[in-house]
Scaffold this motif. Structure first.
Motif, PDB file in Angstrom:
ATOM      1  N   ARG A   9       0.815  -1.206   0.000  1.00  0.00           N
ATOM      2  CA  ARG A   9       0.000   0.000   0.000  1.00  0.00           C
ATOM      3  C   ARG A   9       0.857   1.269   0.000  1.00  0.00           C
ATOM      4  NH1 ARG A   9      -4.152  -0.309   4.606  1.00  0.00           N
ATOM      5  NH2 ARG A   9      -2.918  -2.135   4.589  1.00  0.00           N
ATOM      6  N   PHE A  10       2.035   1.167   0.579  1.00  0.00           N
ATOM      7  CA  PHE A  10       2.907   2.345   0.638  1.00  0.00           C
ATOM      8  C   PHE A  10       3.382   2.768  -0.750  1.00  0.00           C
ATOM      9  CE2 PHE A  10       5.806  -1.189   0.795  1.00  0.00           C
ATOM     10  CZ  PHE A  10       6.909  -0.773   0.058  1.00  0.00           C
ATOM     11  N   LEU A  11       3.237   1.897  -1.738  1.00  0.00           N
ATOM     12  CA  LEU A  11       3.633   2.224  -3.096  1.00  0.00           C
ATOM     13  C   LEU A  11       2.623   3.084  -3.835  1.00  0.00           C
ATOM     14  CD1 LEU A  11       5.026  -1.246  -4.244  1.00  0.00           C
ATOM     15  CD2 LEU A  11       6.316   0.698  -3.383  1.00  0.00           C
ATOM     16  N   SER A  12       1.495   3.213  -3.300  1.00  0.00           N
ATOM     17  CA  SER A  12       0.464   3.986  -3.994  1.00  0.00           C
ATOM     18  C   SER A  12       0.445   5.418  -3.481  1.00  0.00           C
ATOM     19  CB  SER A  12      -0.910   3.339  -3.779  1.00  0.00           C
ATOM     20  OG  SER A  12      -1.242   3.377  -2.420  1.00  0.00           O
ATOM     21  N   VAL A  13      -0.086   6.279  -4.301  1.00  0.00           N
ATOM     22  CA  VAL A  13      -0.208   7.690  -3.942  1.00  0.00           C
ATOM     23  C   VAL A  13      -1.703   7.965  -3.764  1.00  0.00           C
ATOM     24  CG1 VAL A  13       0.199  10.047  -4.690  1.00  0.00           C
ATOM     25  CG2 VAL A  13       1.842   8.263  -5.249  1.00  0.00           C
ATOM     26  N   SER A  14      -2.090   8.440  -2.616  1.00  0.00           N
ATOM     27  CA  SER A  14      -3.496   8.741  -2.284  1.00  0.00           C
ATOM     28  C   SER A  14      -4.390   7.531  -2.491  1.00  0.00           C
ATOM     29  CB  SER A  14      -4.018   9.929  -3.100  1.00  0.00           C
ATOM     30  OG  SER A  14      -3.234  11.061  -2.877  1.00  0.00           O
ATOM     31  N   GLY A  15      -3.864   6.347  -2.199  1.00  0.00           N
ATOM     32  CA  GLY A  15      -4.651   5.142  -2.307  1.00  0.00           C
ATOM     33  C   GLY A  15      -4.789   4.623  -3.716  1.00  0.00           C
ATOM     34  N   GLN A  16      -4.308   5.351  -4.703  1.00  0.00           N
ATOM     35  CA  GLN A  16      -4.388   4.929  -6.104  1.00  0.00           C
ATOM     36  C   GLN A  16      -3.015   4.389  -6.535  1.00  0.00           C
ATOM     37  OE1 GLN A  16      -7.150   5.057  -7.988  1.00  0.00           O
ATOM     38  NE2 GLN A  16      -8.266   5.816  -6.194  1.00  0.00           N
ATOM     39  N   PRO A  17      -2.988   3.258  -7.250  1.00  0.00           N
ATOM     40  CA  PRO A  17      -1.691   2.769  -7.729  1.00  0.00           C
ATOM     41  C   PRO A  17      -1.066   3.770  -8.721  1.00  0.00           C
ATOM     42  CG  PRO A  17      -3.486   1.302  -8.410  1.00  0.00           C
ATOM     43  CD  PRO A  17      -4.085   2.426  -7.639  1.00  0.00           C
ATOM     44  N   ASN A  18       0.229   4.010  -8.565  1.00  0.00           N
ATOM     45  CA  ASN A  18       0.931   4.984  -9.400  1.00  0.00           C
ATOM     46  C   ASN A  18       1.958   4.235 -10.257  1.00  0.00           C
ATOM     47  OD1 ASN A  18       2.014   7.200 -10.530  1.00  0.00           O
ATOM     48  ND2 ASN A  18       2.509   8.236  -8.627  1.00  0.00           N
ATOM     49  N   THR A  19       1.524   3.575 -11.294  1.00  0.00           N
ATOM     50  CA  THR A  19       2.405   2.754 -12.131  1.00  0.00           C
ATOM     51  C   THR A  19       3.399   3.583 -12.945  1.00  0.00           C
ATOM     52  OG1 THR A  19       0.682   2.708 -13.816  1.00  0.00           O
ATOM     53  CG2 THR A  19       0.831   0.814 -12.332  1.00  0.00           C
ATOM     54  N   GLU A  20       3.019   4.782 -13.357  1.00  0.00           N
ATOM     55  CA  GLU A  20       3.938   5.624 -14.130  1.00  0.00           C
ATOM     56  C   GLU A  20       5.167   5.980 -13.310  1.00  0.00           C
ATOM     57  OE1 GLU A  20       0.698   6.926 -13.614  1.00  0.00           O
ATOM     58  OE2 GLU A  20      -0.116   6.045 -15.434  1.00  0.00           O
ATOM     59  N   PHE A  21       4.933   6.304 -12.054  1.00  0.00           N
ATOM     60  CA  PHE A  21       6.047   6.664 -11.159  1.00  0.00           C
ATOM     61  C   PHE A  21       7.012   5.478 -11.022  1.00  0.00           C
ATOM     62  CE2 PHE A  21       7.766   6.495  -6.814  1.00  0.00           C
ATOM     63  CZ  PHE A  21       8.570   7.624  -6.841  1.00  0.00           C
ATOM     64  N   TRP A  22       6.461   4.294 -10.782  1.00  0.00           N
ATOM     65  CA  TRP A  22       7.316   3.133 -10.561  1.00  0.00           C
ATOM     66  C   TRP A  22       7.965   2.650 -11.851  1.00  0.00           C
ATOM     67  CZ3 TRP A  22       9.114   2.812  -6.124  1.00  0.00           C
ATOM     68  CH2 TRP A  22       8.384   3.255  -5.032  1.00  0.00           C
ATOM     69  N   LEU A  23       7.297   2.793 -12.948  1.00  0.00           N
ATOM     70  CA  LEU A  23       7.902   2.450 -14.230  1.00  0.00           C
ATOM     71  C   LEU A  23       9.088   3.373 -14.507  1.00  0.00           C
ATOM     72  CD1 LEU A  23       7.794   0.719 -16.780  1.00  0.00           C
ATOM     73  CD2 LEU A  23       6.306   2.456 -17.786  1.00  0.00           C
ATOM     74  N   THR A  24       8.910   4.655 -14.233  1.00  0.00           N
ATOM     75  CA  THR A  24      10.004   5.626 -14.413  1.00  0.00           C
ATOM     76  C   THR A  24      11.180   5.282 -13.506  1.00  0.00           C
ATOM     77  OG1 THR A  24       8.356   7.313 -14.926  1.00  0.00           O
ATOM     78  CG2 THR A  24      10.563   8.071 -14.388  1.00  0.00           C
ATOM     79  N   GLN A  25      10.877   4.924 -12.264  1.00  0.00           N
ATOM     80  CA  GLN A  25      11.943   4.565 -11.320  1.00  0.00           C
ATOM     81  C   GLN A  25      12.699   3.314 -11.784  1.00  0.00           C
ATOM     82  OE1 GLN A  25      13.003   6.452  -8.717  1.00  0.00           O
ATOM     83  NE2 GLN A  25      11.545   7.888  -9.583  1.00  0.00           N
ATOM     84  N   CYS A  26      11.993   2.342 -12.304  1.00  0.00           N
ATOM     85  CA  CYS A  26      12.641   1.128 -12.824  1.00  0.00           C
ATOM     86  C   CYS A  26      13.525   1.445 -14.024  1.00  0.00           C
ATOM     87  CB  CYS A  26      11.582   0.085 -13.202  1.00  0.00           C
ATOM     88  SG  CYS A  26      10.786  -0.652 -11.766  1.00  0.00           S
ATOM     89  N   ILE A  27      13.064   2.321 -14.902  1.00  0.00           N
ATOM     90  CA  ILE A  27      13.870   2.717 -16.070  1.00  0.00           C
ATOM     91  C   ILE A  27      15.120   3.461 -15.622  1.00  0.00           C
ATOM     92  CG2 ILE A  27      13.907   4.201 -18.110  1.00  0.00           C
ATOM     93  CD1 ILE A  27      10.979   3.384 -18.560  1.00  0.00           C
ATOM     94  N   ILE A  28      14.990   4.341 -14.656  1.00  0.00           N
ATOM     95  CA  ILE A  28      16.148   5.081 -14.132  1.00  0.00           C
ATOM     96  C   ILE A  28      17.153   4.115 -13.516  1.00  0.00           C
ATOM     97  CG2 ILE A  28      16.884   6.696 -12.331  1.00  0.00           C
ATOM     98  CD1 ILE A  28      14.312   8.293 -12.906  1.00  0.00           C
ATOM     99  N   LEU A  29      16.666   3.162 -12.738  1.00  0.00           N
ATOM    100  CA  LEU A  29      17.543   2.174 -12.111  1.00  0.00           C
ATOM    101  C   LEU A  29      18.263   1.336 -13.173  1.00  0.00           C
ATOM    102  CD1 LEU A  29      18.535   0.866  -9.501  1.00  0.00           C
ATOM    103  CD2 LEU A  29      16.603  -0.698  -9.672  1.00  0.00           C
TER     104      LEU A  29
END
Length: 191
Positions: A9-29
Protein backbone atom coordinates in the motif's frame (compact mmCIF):
# COMPACT_ATOMS: atom_id res chain seq x y z
CA UNK A 1 -7.05 -9.84 -4.20
CA UNK A 2 -7.03 -6.65 -2.19
CA UNK A 3 -5.49 -8.49 0.73
CA UNK A 4 -2.69 -9.71 -1.50
CA UNK A 5 -1.51 -6.17 -2.34
CA UNK A 6 -2.13 -4.77 1.14
CA UNK A 7 1.55 -4.90 2.16
CA UNK A 8 2.40 -2.77 -0.92
CA UNK A 9 0.00 0.00 0.00
CA UNK A 10 2.91 2.35 0.64
CA UNK A 11 3.63 2.22 -3.10
CA UNK A 12 0.46 3.99 -3.99
CA UNK A 13 -0.21 7.69 -3.94
CA UNK A 14 -3.50 8.74 -2.28
CA UNK A 15 -4.65 5.14 -2.31
CA UNK A 16 -4.39 4.93 -6.10
CA UNK A 17 -1.69 2.77 -7.73
CA UNK A 18 0.93 4.98 -9.40
CA UNK A 19 2.41 2.75 -12.13
CA UNK A 20 3.94 5.62 -14.13
CA UNK A 21 6.05 6.66 -11.16
CA UNK A 22 7.32 3.13 -10.56
CA UNK A 23 7.90 2.45 -14.23
CA UNK A 24 10.00 5.63 -14.41
CA UNK A 25 11.94 4.57 -11.32
CA UNK A 26 12.64 1.13 -12.82
CA UNK A 27 13.87 2.72 -16.07
CA UNK A 28 16.15 5.08 -14.13
CA UNK A 29 17.54 2.17 -12.11
CA UNK A 30 18.13 0.05 -15.24
CA UNK A 31 19.80 2.93 -17.09
CA UNK A 32 22.03 3.64 -14.08
CA UNK A 33 23.14 0.01 -13.91
CA UNK A 34 23.72 -0.08 -17.68
CA UNK A 35 25.65 3.24 -17.55
CA UNK A 36 27.90 2.04 -14.74
CA UNK A 37 28.56 -1.20 -16.60
CA UNK A 38 29.43 0.58 -19.85
CA UNK A 39 31.62 3.14 -18.08
CA UNK A 40 33.52 0.45 -16.19
CA UNK A 41 33.99 -1.56 -19.38
CA UNK A 42 35.33 1.52 -21.20
CA UNK A 43 37.62 2.30 -18.27
CA UNK A 44 38.92 -1.25 -18.23
CA UNK A 45 39.56 -1.14 -21.96
CA UNK A 46 41.48 2.13 -21.60
CA UNK A 47 43.52 0.68 -18.73
CA UNK A 48 44.42 -2.41 -20.79
CA UNK A 49 45.37 -0.27 -23.80
CA UNK A 50 47.50 1.99 -21.59
CA UNK A 51 49.27 -1.02 -20.05
CA UNK A 52 49.93 -2.46 -23.51
CA UNK A 53 51.31 0.90 -24.67
CA UNK A 54 53.48 1.22 -21.55
CA UNK A 55 54.87 -2.28 -21.99
CA UNK A 56 55.61 -1.82 -25.69
CA UNK A 57 57.21 1.55 -25.02
CA UNK A 58 59.41 0.12 -22.26
CA UNK A 59 60.58 -2.77 -24.46
CA UNK A 60 61.21 -0.36 -27.35
CA UNK A 61 63.37 1.89 -25.18
CA UNK A 62 65.18 -1.10 -23.71
CA UNK A 63 65.98 -2.46 -27.16
CA UNK A 64 67.11 0.96 -28.43
CA UNK A 65 69.50 1.27 -25.50
CA UNK A 66 70.74 -2.29 -25.98
CA UNK A 67 71.29 -1.65 -29.69
CA UNK A 68 73.38 1.47 -28.99
CA UNK A 69 75.54 -0.32 -26.42
CA UNK A 70 75.86 -3.48 -28.52
CA UNK A 71 76.92 -1.63 -31.69
CA UNK A 72 79.41 0.43 -29.65
CA UNK A 73 80.92 -2.77 -28.27
CA UNK A 74 81.15 -4.35 -31.71
CA UNK A 75 83.00 -1.26 -32.96
CA UNK A 76 85.24 -1.32 -29.89
CA UNK A 77 86.23 -4.95 -30.53
CA UNK A 78 86.84 -4.17 -34.21
CA UNK A 79 89.13 -1.32 -33.12
CA UNK A 80 91.02 -3.64 -30.77
CA UNK A 81 91.50 -6.17 -33.57
CA UNK A 82 92.71 -3.47 -36.00
CA UNK A 83 95.07 -1.92 -33.42
CA UNK A 84 96.57 -5.20 -32.19
CA UNK A 85 99.40 -5.46 -34.77
CA UNK A 86 100.63 -1.96 -33.79
CA UNK A 87 100.54 -2.53 -30.02
CA UNK A 88 100.23 -6.16 -29.02
CA UNK A 89 101.80 -5.60 -25.63
CA UNK A 90 98.81 -3.51 -24.52
CA UNK A 91 97.12 -6.91 -24.31
CA UNK A 92 99.99 -8.92 -22.86
CA UNK A 93 102.09 -6.70 -20.57
CA UNK A 94 100.72 -6.84 -17.03
CA UNK A 95 102.21 -3.43 -16.17
CA UNK A 96 100.01 -1.82 -18.88
CA UNK A 97 96.82 -3.06 -17.13
CA UNK A 98 95.30 -4.80 -20.14
CA UNK A 99 92.10 -5.86 -18.34
CA UNK A 100 91.29 -2.25 -17.42
CA UNK A 101 92.19 -0.97 -20.87
CA UNK A 102 90.09 -3.54 -22.74
CA UNK A 103 86.64 -3.52 -21.23
CA UNK A 104 83.29 -3.72 -22.94
CA UNK A 105 80.50 -1.38 -21.94
CA UNK A 106 77.81 -3.41 -20.24
CA UNK A 107 75.72 -0.94 -18.25
CA UNK A 108 72.53 -1.59 -20.28
CA UNK A 109 73.18 -5.33 -20.45
CA UNK A 110 73.71 -5.53 -16.68
CA UNK A 111 70.71 -3.30 -15.99
CA UNK A 112 68.50 -5.58 -18.07
CA UNK A 113 68.92 -8.22 -15.35
CA UNK A 114 66.69 -6.15 -13.10
CA UNK A 115 64.15 -4.98 -15.67
CA UNK A 116 60.74 -6.58 -15.64
CA UNK A 117 60.56 -6.12 -19.41
CA UNK A 118 63.73 -8.04 -20.32
CA UNK A 119 61.93 -11.27 -21.12
CA UNK A 120 59.56 -9.43 -23.44
CA UNK A 121 62.55 -8.94 -25.76
CA UNK A 122 62.87 -11.55 -28.52
CA UNK A 123 64.79 -14.54 -27.06
CA UNK A 124 67.00 -14.75 -30.16
CA UNK A 125 68.24 -11.23 -29.43
CA UNK A 126 68.94 -11.90 -25.77
CA UNK A 127 70.69 -15.18 -26.61
CA UNK A 128 72.75 -13.59 -29.37
CA UNK A 129 73.90 -10.69 -27.20
CA UNK A 130 74.65 -13.01 -24.27
CA UNK A 131 76.74 -15.28 -26.51
CA UNK A 132 78.59 -12.28 -27.94
CA UNK A 133 79.57 -11.04 -24.49
CA UNK A 134 80.57 -14.46 -23.17
CA UNK A 135 82.48 -15.48 -26.32
CA UNK A 136 84.37 -12.18 -26.54
CA UNK A 137 85.16 -12.39 -22.81
CA UNK A 138 86.57 -15.90 -23.29
CA UNK A 139 88.79 -14.74 -26.17
CA UNK A 140 89.93 -11.70 -24.17
CA UNK A 141 90.92 -13.99 -21.29
CA UNK A 142 93.06 -16.03 -23.69
CA UNK A 143 94.67 -12.80 -24.91
CA UNK A 144 95.42 -11.60 -21.37
CA UNK A 145 96.99 -14.94 -20.42
CA UNK A 146 99.58 -14.80 -23.21
CA UNK A 147 102.96 -13.24 -22.55
CA UNK A 148 103.45 -12.10 -26.13
CA UNK A 149 101.90 -12.08 -29.59
CA UNK A 150 101.99 -15.82 -30.21
CA UNK A 151 99.80 -18.24 -32.15
CA UNK A 152 97.19 -18.50 -29.41
CA UNK A 153 96.82 -14.72 -29.33
CA UNK A 154 96.44 -14.58 -33.12
CA UNK A 155 93.92 -17.41 -33.00
CA UNK A 156 91.96 -15.54 -30.30
CA UNK A 157 91.96 -12.43 -32.52
CA UNK A 158 90.69 -14.51 -35.43
CA UNK A 159 87.92 -15.91 -33.22
CA UNK A 160 87.05 -12.42 -32.03
CA UNK A 161 86.72 -11.30 -35.65
CA UNK A 162 84.37 -14.20 -36.38
CA UNK A 163 82.28 -13.41 -33.30
CA UNK A 164 82.04 -9.75 -34.33
CA UNK A 165 81.10 -10.66 -37.89
CA UNK A 166 78.36 -12.99 -36.66
CA UNK A 167 77.04 -10.33 -34.30
CA UNK A 168 77.05 -7.65 -37.00
CA UNK A 169 75.39 -9.83 -39.64
CA UNK A 170 72.91 -11.78 -37.48
CA UNK A 171 72.11 -10.09 -34.18
CA UNK A 172 72.22 -6.39 -35.12
CA UNK A 173 69.77 -6.72 -38.07
CA UNK A 174 67.46 -8.82 -35.89
CA UNK A 175 67.58 -6.20 -33.15
CA UNK A 176 66.98 -3.38 -35.63
CA UNK A 177 64.02 -5.16 -37.24
CA UNK A 178 62.51 -5.74 -33.80
CA UNK A 179 62.93 -2.04 -32.99
CA UNK A 180 61.21 -1.09 -36.27
CA UNK A 181 58.35 -3.49 -35.50
CA UNK A 182 57.86 -1.99 -32.03
CA UNK A 183 58.06 1.51 -33.46
CA UNK A 184 55.26 0.61 -35.89
CA UNK A 185 53.16 -0.82 -33.06
CA UNK A 186 53.65 2.34 -31.00
CA UNK A 187 52.67 4.49 -33.99
CA UNK A 188 49.46 2.47 -34.41
CA UNK A 189 48.64 2.83 -30.73
CA UNK A 190 49.04 6.59 -30.75
CA UNK A 191 46.85 7.11 -33.83
Amino acid sequence: MRGLFAPFRFLSVSGQPNTEFWLTQCIILASTVLGVYLASFAGFEIAVDFDRYQSTSDVYNLERSLEAEFVDNIEKVETWIADYPEGPMTWHAANLAPRERHKLDDMVWETMRYSQRTFEVDPAIITGVRRFYSDIEAQMTIMFMQQNANGMARNALKNMQEIVTTARTDIVPLLQSEIKRLDGELAKMTN
